[in-house]
Write an enzyme that holds these catalytic residues in place. Structure first.
Site, PDB file in Angstrom:
ATOM      1  N   LYS A  15     -11.189  -4.219  -4.381  1.00  0.00           N
ATOM      2  CA  LYS A  15     -12.078  -3.077  -4.613  1.00  0.00           C
ATOM      3  C   LYS A  15     -11.288  -1.836  -5.004  1.00  0.00           C
ATOM      4  CE  LYS A  15     -12.678  -3.178   0.384  1.00  0.00           C
ATOM      5  NZ  LYS A  15     -13.657  -3.781   1.286  1.00  0.00           N
ATOM      6  N   LYS A  53       0.820  -1.213   0.000  1.00  0.00           N
ATOM      7  CA  LYS A  53       0.000   0.000   0.000  1.00  0.00           C
ATOM      8  C   LYS A  53       0.852   1.260   0.000  1.00  0.00           C
ATOM      9  CE  LYS A  53      -4.427  -1.446   1.890  1.00  0.00           C
ATOM     10  NZ  LYS A  53      -5.472  -1.179   2.893  1.00  0.00           N
ATOM     11  N   LYS A  91      -4.518  -9.975  -7.026  1.00  0.00           N
ATOM     12  CA  LYS A  91      -5.704 -10.233  -6.205  1.00  0.00           C
ATOM     13  C   LYS A  91      -6.894  -9.403  -6.708  1.00  0.00           C
ATOM     14  CE  LYS A  91      -6.148  -8.268  -2.146  1.00  0.00           C
ATOM     15  NZ  LYS A  91      -6.156  -7.817  -0.752  1.00  0.00           N
TER      16      LYS A  91
HETATM   17  P1  AMP Z   1     -10.704  -5.978   2.832  1.00  0.00           P
HETATM   18  O1  AMP Z   1     -11.665  -5.738   1.734  1.00  0.00           O
HETATM   19  O2  AMP Z   1      -9.287  -5.772   2.400  1.00  0.00           O
HETATM   20  O3  AMP Z   1     -11.060  -5.309   4.110  1.00  0.00           O
HETATM   21  O4  AMP Z   1     -10.794  -7.553   3.117  1.00  0.00           O
HETATM   22  C1  AMP Z   1     -11.831  -8.095   3.888  1.00  0.00           C
HETATM   23  C2  AMP Z   1     -11.775  -9.598   3.898  1.00  0.00           C
HETATM   24  O5  AMP Z   1     -11.964 -10.124   2.571  1.00  0.00           O
HETATM   25  C3  AMP Z   1     -10.441 -10.166   4.394  1.00  0.00           C
HETATM   26  O6  AMP Z   1     -10.704 -11.344   5.143  1.00  0.00           O
HETATM   27  C4  AMP Z   1      -9.722 -10.504   3.131  1.00  0.00           C
HETATM   28  O7  AMP Z   1      -8.781 -11.535   3.305  1.00  0.00           O
HETATM   29  C5  AMP Z   1     -10.870 -10.954   2.235  1.00  0.00           C
HETATM   30  N1  AMP Z   1     -10.526 -10.730   0.819  1.00  0.00           N
HETATM   31  C6  AMP Z   1     -10.355  -9.528   0.210  1.00  0.00           C
HETATM   32  N2  AMP Z   1     -10.048  -9.689  -1.102  1.00  0.00           N
HETATM   33  C7  AMP Z   1     -10.025 -11.042  -1.314  1.00  0.00           C
HETATM   34  C8  AMP Z   1      -9.762 -11.862  -2.464  1.00  0.00           C
HETATM   35  N3  AMP Z   1      -9.473 -11.321  -3.648  1.00  0.00           N
HETATM   36  N4  AMP Z   1      -9.827 -13.216  -2.300  1.00  0.00           N
HETATM   37  C9  AMP Z   1     -10.152 -13.763  -1.107  1.00  0.00           C
HETATM   38  N5  AMP Z   1     -10.394 -13.045   0.014  1.00  0.00           N
HETATM   39  C10 AMP Z   1     -10.338 -11.706  -0.081  1.00  0.00           C
END
Ligand code: AMP
Length: 338
Positions: free
Chosen positions: A204, A118, A201
């Site tokens: 968003k 980041k 990955k």
């Molecule tokens: P975040 O959106 O970064 O707050 O992620 C929230 C949750 O979603 C966390 O448990 C991440 O590990 C999971 N997560 C986010 N992006 C992915 C992805 N591309 N594949 C699997 N899990 C994800």
């Protein structure tokens, strides 16, 4: 080897920093829902304090927090079975976060790959909060004495740090107070990849909307993104080994398996030999059938934001019954006069 002296309790969080993606759903939320019906107390959180480690427009942050709550509920998280909160309404998270800033070491934080990704080359100009982010995450978990944390693969390193912080606190103060938390990283889609690039990955924050499926996408958008997803020219293999070195093919098969609650082996037994021209419409149909009811329900819930706020206020009151005594005891261990 989870600690038996602690109540089995699940905590997990997602940042309200934009819309939900299929990665969040398959990597995290689907598991949150299933753990509600196992032998756990479950606490799920919109981590708004984490979101502001990078700039958030205030109106958008409030909207995204409510929309994420709607996404949780629409996906099956029940405010009757789980405690649903936004982090900033439960002040003990930030209070324990400060203590953990004084437990975690600079060297530990400097090794976090999410920070490095980041911050990029811009380490002088990112917020101090972005660097300290994992200490607050450890506090989120440990202020509930949570024993299990369901997350996607990308959060593994943060959970190892959480264990290090708990162990160092227990060691430094000569107590057995914080549990050593178990990560729960399970299923066919713990790392959903971008539809445009199988080495990245699904996120968003990716500038390309075609790279991800958003939980608010309609059936046409979902079908179109899957049709246009990057693939290779070969047919699908019948065995898992045949997906090696084919990241895009593997990603689509993993998504199919996770959505349909099947193993990758079973999926390949059915679709092995198919061209993507045949497989993609099947995947699109499956994705629409699983996701469309969720996005419809999200939109319905968003028509009544006051009801969402009431649910979050109730969740915060329930949460504080757990967090306030744990924080009080932590202060006592540390030597704070009260
Ligand atoms: P975040 O959106 O970064 O707050 O992620 C929230 C949750 O979603 C966390 O448990 C991440 O590990 C999971 N997560 C986010 N992006 C992915 C992805 N591309 N594949 C699997 N899990 C994800």
């Amino acid at each position: 080897m989870s600690d038996t002296k602690f109540t089995p309790r699940v905590f997990s969080g997602i940042q309200p920093s934009g819309g939900l993606t299929l990665g969040n759903y398959l990597g995290a939320i689907k598991r949150f829902v299933s753990m509600q019906d196992e032998d756990f107390e479950t606490v799920y959180c919109m981590v708004d304090l984490h979101a502001i480690t990078v700039w958030q427009d205030p109106k958008a942050l409030a909207h995204n927090t409510r929309e994420l709550a709607a996404g949780f509920i629409a996906s099956g998280i029940s405010p009757e079975k789980s405690i649903l909160i936004n982090q900033s309404q439960v002040p003990e998270h930030a209070q324990l976060g400060w203590i953990f800033n004084c437990v975690a070491r600079m060297g530990w934080m400097g090794r976090m790959t999410q920070f490095k990704d980041k911050a990029g080359k811009n380490t002088e100009n990112v917020s101090l909060g972005l660097f300290g982010y994992p200490a607050l995450m450890a506090a989120d978990i440990l202020v509930y004495h949570a024993t299990h944390v369901p997350v996607g693969e990308d959060q593994k390193q943060h959970l190892e740090l959480t264990r290090d912080i708990a162990a160092k606190f227990n060691h430094d103060y000569g107590v057995d107070f914080f549990p050593i938390t178990e990560p729960v990283i399970e299923g066919a889609a713990t790392r959903v990849m971008s539809l445009r690039d199988g080495s990245k990955k699904m996120s968003k924050s990716d500038p390309s909307d075609a790279s991800r499926i958003n939980m608010t996408d309609d059936a046409d958008a979902i079908a179109k993104k899957i049709r246009k997803a990057k693939t290779d020219p070969d047919a699908l293999p019948s065995e898992v080994e045949g997906l090696e070195d084919r990241p895009e093919a593997r990603n689509l098969v993993n998504i199919y398996a996770a959505l349909n609650e099947q193993s990758v082996e079973d999926v390949l037994r059915e679709v092995g030999g198919q061209q993507f021209g045949t497989f993609k419409p099947l995947l699109a149909e499956l994705a629409v059938s699983k996701l469309a009811p969720i996005s419809t329900e999200m939109a319905r819930l968003m028509d009544d934001p006051a009801e969402i706020d009431r649910i979050l206020a109730r969740g915060a009151a329930q949460a504080r019954e757990i967090t306030a005594p744990i924080l009080r005891k932590t202060y006592e261990i540390v030597g704070m006069v009260s």
